[in-house]
Design a protein around this motif. Structure first.
Motif, PDB file in Angstrom:
ATOM      1  N   GLU A 117       0.856  -1.184   0.000  1.00  0.00           N
ATOM      2  CA  GLU A 117       0.000   0.000   0.000  1.00  0.00           C
ATOM      3  C   GLU A 117       0.895   1.239   0.000  1.00  0.00           C
ATOM      4  OE1 GLU A 117      -3.299  -0.036  -0.144  1.00  0.00           O
ATOM      5  OE2 GLU A 117      -3.616  -2.160   0.157  1.00  0.00           O
ATOM      6  N   PRO A 118       0.416   2.374  -0.423  1.00  0.00           N
ATOM      7  CA  PRO A 118      -0.933   2.672  -0.894  1.00  0.00           C
ATOM      8  C   PRO A 118      -1.124   2.278  -2.359  1.00  0.00           C
ATOM      9  CG  PRO A 118       0.361   4.685  -0.806  1.00  0.00           C
ATOM     10  CD  PRO A 118       1.228   3.580  -0.284  1.00  0.00           C
ATOM     11  N   LYS A 119      -2.258   1.697  -2.630  1.00  0.00           N
ATOM     12  CA  LYS A 119      -2.587   1.285  -3.994  1.00  0.00           C
ATOM     13  C   LYS A 119      -4.094   1.153  -4.123  1.00  0.00           C
ATOM     14  CE  LYS A 119      -2.279  -3.654  -3.018  1.00  0.00           C
ATOM     15  NZ  LYS A 119      -1.604  -4.896  -3.298  1.00  0.00           N
ATOM     16  N   PHE A 120      -4.554   1.101  -5.369  1.00  0.00           N
ATOM     17  CA  PHE A 120      -5.957   0.793  -5.610  1.00  0.00           C
ATOM     18  C   PHE A 120      -6.083   0.116  -6.957  1.00  0.00           C
ATOM     19  CE2 PHE A 120      -5.613   4.976  -7.581  1.00  0.00           C
ATOM     20  CZ  PHE A 120      -6.421   4.898  -8.705  1.00  0.00           C
ATOM     21  N   ALA A 121      -7.145  -0.659  -7.085  1.00  0.00           N
ATOM     22  CA  ALA A 121      -7.491  -1.299  -8.354  1.00  0.00           C
ATOM     23  C   ALA A 121      -8.737  -0.593  -8.869  1.00  0.00           C
ATOM     24  CB  ALA A 121      -7.761  -2.778  -8.146  1.00  0.00           C
ATOM     25  N   HIS A 122      -8.751  -0.323 -10.166  1.00  0.00           N
ATOM     26  CA  HIS A 122      -9.902   0.372 -10.743  1.00  0.00           C
ATOM     27  C   HIS A 122     -10.449  -0.477 -11.887  1.00  0.00           C
ATOM     28  CE1 HIS A 122     -12.540   3.479 -12.163  1.00  0.00           C
ATOM     29  NE2 HIS A 122     -12.213   4.215 -11.110  1.00  0.00           N
ATOM     30  N   ASP A 123     -11.602  -1.073 -11.652  1.00  0.00           N
ATOM     31  CA  ASP A 123     -12.211  -1.955 -12.650  1.00  0.00           C
ATOM     32  C   ASP A 123     -12.637  -1.202 -13.897  1.00  0.00           C
ATOM     33  OD1 ASP A 123     -11.854  -3.817 -10.696  1.00  0.00           O
ATOM     34  OD2 ASP A 123     -13.974  -4.034 -10.203  1.00  0.00           O
ATOM     35  N   GLY A 124     -12.990   0.063 -13.760  1.00  0.00           N
ATOM     36  CA  GLY A 124     -13.467   0.826 -14.907  1.00  0.00           C
ATOM     37  C   GLY A 124     -12.394   1.134 -15.931  1.00  0.00           C
ATOM     38  N   LEU A 125     -11.129   1.169 -15.507  1.00  0.00           N
ATOM     39  CA  LEU A 125     -10.056   1.473 -16.458  1.00  0.00           C
ATOM     40  C   LEU A 125      -9.767   0.297 -17.381  1.00  0.00           C
ATOM     41  CD1 LEU A 125      -7.592   3.468 -14.189  1.00  0.00           C
ATOM     42  CD2 LEU A 125      -9.120   4.353 -15.964  1.00  0.00           C
ATOM     43  N   HIS A 126      -9.996  -0.912 -16.904  1.00  0.00           N
ATOM     44  CA  HIS A 126      -9.860  -2.111 -17.732  1.00  0.00           C
ATOM     45  C   HIS A 126     -10.870  -3.114 -17.190  1.00  0.00           C
ATOM     46  CE1 HIS A 126      -6.876  -4.802 -20.140  1.00  0.00           C
ATOM     47  NE2 HIS A 126      -8.129  -5.012 -20.465  1.00  0.00           N
ATOM     48  N   SER A 127     -12.073  -3.046 -17.721  1.00  0.00           N
ATOM     49  CA  SER A 127     -13.222  -3.727 -17.132  1.00  0.00           C
ATOM     50  C   SER A 127     -13.075  -5.237 -17.030  1.00  0.00           C
ATOM     51  CB  SER A 127     -14.489  -3.379 -17.905  1.00  0.00           C
ATOM     52  OG  SER A 127     -14.342  -3.767 -19.260  1.00  0.00           O
ATOM     53  N   THR A 128     -12.391  -5.863 -17.950  1.00  0.00           N
ATOM     54  CA  THR A 128     -12.318  -7.321 -17.908  1.00  0.00           C
ATOM     55  C   THR A 128     -11.157  -7.846 -17.083  1.00  0.00           C
ATOM     56  OG1 THR A 128     -11.055  -7.338 -19.972  1.00  0.00           O
ATOM     57  CG2 THR A 128     -13.441  -7.623 -20.147  1.00  0.00           C
ATOM     58  N   CYS A 129     -10.076  -7.102 -16.976  1.00  0.00           N
ATOM     59  CA  CYS A 129      -8.875  -7.635 -16.323  1.00  0.00           C
ATOM     60  C   CYS A 129      -8.308  -6.751 -15.223  1.00  0.00           C
ATOM     61  CB  CYS A 129      -7.790  -7.910 -17.361  1.00  0.00           C
ATOM     62  SG  CYS A 129      -8.287  -9.142 -18.569  1.00  0.00           S
ATOM     63  N   GLY A 130      -8.854  -5.576 -14.993  1.00  0.00           N
ATOM     64  CA  GLY A 130      -8.408  -4.713 -13.918  1.00  0.00           C
ATOM     65  C   GLY A 130      -7.167  -3.899 -14.234  1.00  0.00           C
TER      66      GLY A 130
END
Length: 192
Positions: A169-182
């Motif tokens: 950390e600090p980090k985050f995953a954003h599904d919207g930037l790459h909807s199928t693979c993160g």
């Protein structure tokens, strides 16, 4: 996390949310050359452009070139910065004076070109295998400046999940930037 880390991470999350919610990007401020590039529907290229435009990273490194679309978005985003795209084979010629292709193994770093604490942004997008990505991270980590941004594509793929989970950390995953693979975003915390 410190207050400064929370603020920086919040800004990056807001930027990612903006990119994903601006559909169909009615306010696309990218140059026409970028808007005309045929690309997959994932909006992370627009995120790369806006991130480079907002943070002004001086030295950016992309591991895994493919068609060079990521490198071009970073290069156009900050024309005063330099982008190096590293891959074992060149599939596209750089089209900007601040974008350079380096042919070679992404797990090797030229310490003269990339001394310790010299890279402001590292984008890992090569083989999508956890062991390979881990080796890249370990080789390039000394070259990352304090508070550098680490980006990783396809973090939900079986081959990348373990790697992303191991990033501190600090980090985050954003599904919207790459909807199928993160898509993962991290701020590298280290002292110079």
């Amino acid at each position: 996390m410190t207050n400064e880390q929370v603020v920086e991470l919040s800004i990056l999350i807001e930027l990612a949310d903006y990119v994903c919610c601006t559909s169909p990007r009615a306010i696309d401020i990218r140059p026409q050359e970028l808007q005309n590039i045929p690309a997959d529907p994932n909006p992370y290229y627009y995120f790369l452009f806006l991130l480079a435009r907002r943070r002004y990273p001086k030295v950016m490194v992309e591991l895994g070139t493919l068609r060079g679309i990521g490198a071009l978005h970073l290069g156009y985003g900050n024309p005063n910065g330099v982008v190096y795209s590293v891959d074992n084979h060149q599939t596209v010629s750089p089209a900007l004076p601040n974008v350079y292709f380096i042919e070679g193994d992404t797990r090797n770093r030229d310490e003269k070109l990339f001394p310790d604490n010299s890279i402001d942004l590292l984008f890992i997008d090569s083989t999508h295998q956890s062991a390979h990505a881990r080796q890249e991270y370990e080789v390039w980590l000394p070259a990352l400046a304090p508070k550098a941004i680490l980006l990783a594509d396809d973090i939900y793929m079986d081959g990348m999940r373990g790697f992303w989970e191991s990033i501190p950390e600090p980090k985050f995953a954003h599904d919207g930037l790459h909807s199928t693979c993160g898509f993962g975003v991290s701020i590298v915390e280290k002292t110079p």
